[in-house]
Design a protein around this motif. Sequence first.
Motif, mmCIF file in Angstrom:
data_model
loop_
_atom_site.group_PDB
_atom_site.id
_atom_site.type_symbol
_atom_site.label_atom_id
_atom_site.label_comp_id
_atom_site.label_asym_id
_atom_site.label_seq_id
_atom_site.Cartn_x
_atom_site.Cartn_y
_atom_site.Cartn_z
ATOM 1 N N VAL A 152 -3.408 -21.776 13.514
ATOM 2 C CA VAL A 152 -4.873 -21.827 13.493
ATOM 3 C C VAL A 152 -5.394 -23.258 13.459
ATOM 4 O O VAL A 152 -6.092 -23.705 14.372
ATOM 5 N N THR B 179 -3.870 -14.718 12.178
ATOM 6 C CA THR B 179 -3.979 -15.990 12.913
ATOM 7 C C THR B 179 -4.222 -15.735 14.395
ATOM 8 O O THR B 179 -4.995 -16.451 15.045
ATOM 9 N N VAL C 43 -0.369 -20.777 8.961
ATOM 10 C CA VAL C 43 -1.806 -20.916 9.215
ATOM 11 C C VAL C 43 -2.113 -22.291 9.804
ATOM 12 O O VAL C 43 -2.924 -22.423 10.732
#
Length: 280
Positions: free
Chosen positions: A115, A158, A111
Amino acid sequence: MNIQGKWALITGASSGIGEQFARQLAKQGSHLVLVARSKGKLESLASELRKMYGIQAEVISMDLSKEGAPSELYQQCQLLKVDIELLVNNAGFATHGLFEQVSGERQHEEVMLNVAAVVDMTHLFLPGMLRNSSGAVINVASTAGFQPLPYMAVYGATKAFVLSFTQALWWENRDRGIQFFALCPGATDTSFFDVVGTEEASVGKKDTPERVVEVALRALKEGKLYVVPGMQNYMGAQLARFITRKQGLKLVGGMLRPRNGSSKNNNPGNQSDLAGRTIR
């Protein structure tokens, strides 16, 4: 945008799609800031491109999944006195297996890289582009972003974030001289599959990084919002619009179910998308 003589920053530039962005942008006369964890590979690539195309190339070795790494990278660019006009957020990786069996720490890193780093990098470099009323941001999403992915739940989520994020910023900046663009490749022939193993999912025929980047740069010049390289990939990405969510989950889950019951924890920096060709 005309990238000749402009500076482009590429994350995940040591192999795969990122390396191809470096090669094709250098061929068009762009100066480069190459970012990845593999310093040796980056330096070799930078040296080759300098000699071949007469461009400038800087190397920054960094793991962007670490907290604060994007800010550190931005500061290094400031010290180098390079004005980034094309940002390619390409670095990313996937995990594969039953959610609870995959390392929680590993999924957190996933993540952070897929992201948080994309958000932070964009937030840091966009103001400079706006001051010049010129620039572009390419975010590498995936066909995985068009539907949920059982057994790759975090990865699919994501990529859905990256696609949504890019489209929203395209609208915000459409009249400000800045272009946002999402590249959504399907399965691509890179080192990703050396780690996951092609036997782990029905990924079908894989595209080449060269062609994926050629399609991306052509679409960028045409001012497109996003592109899915390959007609089959495009049709597969649109399939979720015509079937129920449960039908989509059944189809994708059958393709991605681990065949040996184990989970795969993949290395960051591998830029292909295992789940890119999951819904046809």
